[in-house]
Design a protein around this motif. Structure first.
Motif: not given
Ligand SMILES: Cc1cc2nc3c(=O)[nH]c(=O)nc-3n(C[C@H](O)[C@H](O)[C@H](O)COP(=O)(O)OP(=O)(O)OC[C@H]3O[C@@H](n4cnc5c(N)ncnc54)[C@H](O)[C@@H]3O)c2cc1C
Length: 426
Positions: A141, A143-145, A148, A150-152, A155, A259, A283
């Motif tokens: 999986d 590391r969405w954190d 800065e 870039y989260d699901e 994506s 970022r 990521p």
């Protein structure tokens, strides 16, 4: 003396070059008849191989494979799809052969949690599946954190395409519709992560597409590392095939990736801002969520295992294989997952028969395409070190910068076909 027929069967398995440890144990050929319930979570390269080889080593086992997808989508080969090459259909594998030929029970469901103290797997609908031994191969999986911006959700605009499926298709569409003269920006993650040479294979194959269809374009790789797998051979191929179309920038030069603005398609590093036409952010990664939530990971985010059996150091009844585990220096690849699954299956069959595991010898051999008809590769052989209680590298090699890349591409295609057959039976 080993009877001739048995010897030939043994040789046929060993000569594939996979799972030497299992071959060395000779247990392929001994069905213990002891029975037992083995549940496998995750029907990817690790899990499907484990299911097949458990049943092959001991047909009396009850083997249940739990996987939410009806068919598996392969990451190996997906970089070719992104670049409009290869046979997309060949990347899909059903579980029919495993069910019909080997009597493996396939449960199409997602596992919600493990009740390790009661040895039960709990599915999302609340149903429970009991086990004597559990094999976990949930992959990775993200590391969405870690970056800065870039989260699901981001994506879905700037795809990672590091799990095959809609993300692969999205990146392929973006490459197809970008303007000539545009920039494809790939960010490569820090170690360890799934498929170490994968970002560089992707850059090569996208360049292969652009050279033909949008020759004024560029591919830029912003790396979180200072060096990468098969670097000399990749860089030689880039120079020869694509001139200055592919550029790699090490973290030493640009510093940390700070970022991402997916909507604006910009990436900020410590020293600069880059604007792309196609932004592919790969990521940082960790073991699949289920492993994490089940208390099987350490502070690294990966699952520590005993490499003799791939049993979790936290629970001897749970084995973790594939990308999710961290058995020393083995890279996270489908080839590694397949080797580990065979060693793990042999150790489970032995343990259910009251025997200790054999000492394993594992292989990883990884091909990367640098053009539609050219490839390079790297090999490692890993043995058990009792002092370190880990796998250590015994020998290794890779394509030299001036190696025969066309010959390697032929080997790579043959490997893809025989590998999928070894895992899914066809
Ligand atoms: C672009 C790319 C190219 C690659 N090329 C190569 C290559 O050429 N050669 C190579 O050797 N490797 C390659 N790899 C790496 C390879 O894909 C992985 O190393 C391999 O898939 C790992 O196998 P796995 O079984 O650990 O995980 P996966 O194959 O990802 O399988 C995990 C499975 O677990 C299931 N799962 C997850 N959570 C749950 C849950 N809660 N309940 C039930 N099921 C669950 C998922 O649905 C999935 O099917 C590549 C990877 C990428 C991204």
């Amino acid at each position: 003396m080993i009877p001739r027929r048995r010897f030939l069967r043994q040789l046929a398995t060993c000569s594939l070059g996979w799972g030497l440890g299992a071959c060395a144990s000779g247990r392929y050929l001994r069905a213990s008849g002891s029975g037992g319930r083995v549940v496998i979570v995750g029907g990817g390269y690790g899990g499907a191989t484990a299911a097949r080889y458990l049943k092959r080593m001991n047909p009396d086992l009850t083997v249940t494979l739990i996987e939410p997808q009806d068919a598996y989508l392969s990451c190996p080969g997906s970089n070719e799809t992104i670049a409009g090459l290869g046979d997309g259909e060949a990347l899909v594998r059903s579980y029919d052969w495993l069910q019909q030929e080997l009597d493996i029970r396939k449960v199409t469901a997602k596992v919600a949690r493990l009740e390790r103290s009661r040895r039960q797997v709990v599915l999302q609908d609340g149903a429970e599946v009991p086990y004597d031994r559990l094999v976990l191969s949930p992959g990775i999986d993200f590391r969405w954190d870690a970056i800065e911006g870039y989260d699901e959700a981001a994506s879905r605009i700037a795809p990672h395409a590091w799990k095959a499926g809609p993300q692969t298709a999205l990146l392929a569409r973006q490459i197809r519709s970008m303007p000539d003269g545009g920039l494809v920006l790939i960010t490569a993650p820090p170690n360890p992560y799934r498929c170490p040479p994968g970002p560089y294979e992707r850059a090569s194959l996208i360049a292969c597409y652009l050279k033909k269809h949008k020759p004024r374009s560029k591919v830029l790789i912003l790396d979180a590392k200072t060096r990468f797998s098969k670097q000399p051979a990749f860089e030689q191929a880039w120079r020869e095939l694509y001139g200055d179309m592919v550029e790699w920038i090490s973290s030493e030069k640009q510093g940390r990736l700070e970022r991402v603005d997916a909507a604006a398609r910009t990436v900020e590093t410590e020293f600069d801002t880059f604007r792309a036409d196609v932004l592919n952010v790969i990521p940082p990664q960790k073991a699949g969520l289920l492993a994490d939530q089940s208390g099987l990971t350490d502070s690294s985010g990966w699952c520590p295992v005993d490499p003799l059996s791939f049993a979790s150091v936290y629970d001897p009844a749970v084995h973790v294989i594939g990308d999710a585990c961290q058995p020393g220096p083995m890279p996270k690849s489908a080839f590694s997952a397949n080797s580990q699954a065979k060693v793990c299956a042999a150790a489970i069959v032995a343990s259910l028969a009251g025997e200790p595991p054999a000492e394993p010898l594992l292989i990883n051999h990884c091909y990367s395409f640098v053009a539609s008809d050219q490839a390079i590769s790297i090999t490692g052989v890993y043995g058990y070190s009792p002092d370190e209680r880990q796998l250590t590298i015994r020998s290794s090699g890779e394509t030299p910068p001036h190696g025969d890349r066309r010959q390697e591409a032929n080997h790579a295609r043959a490997w893809q076909r025989s590998f999928r057959k070894d895992v899914f039976g066809y």
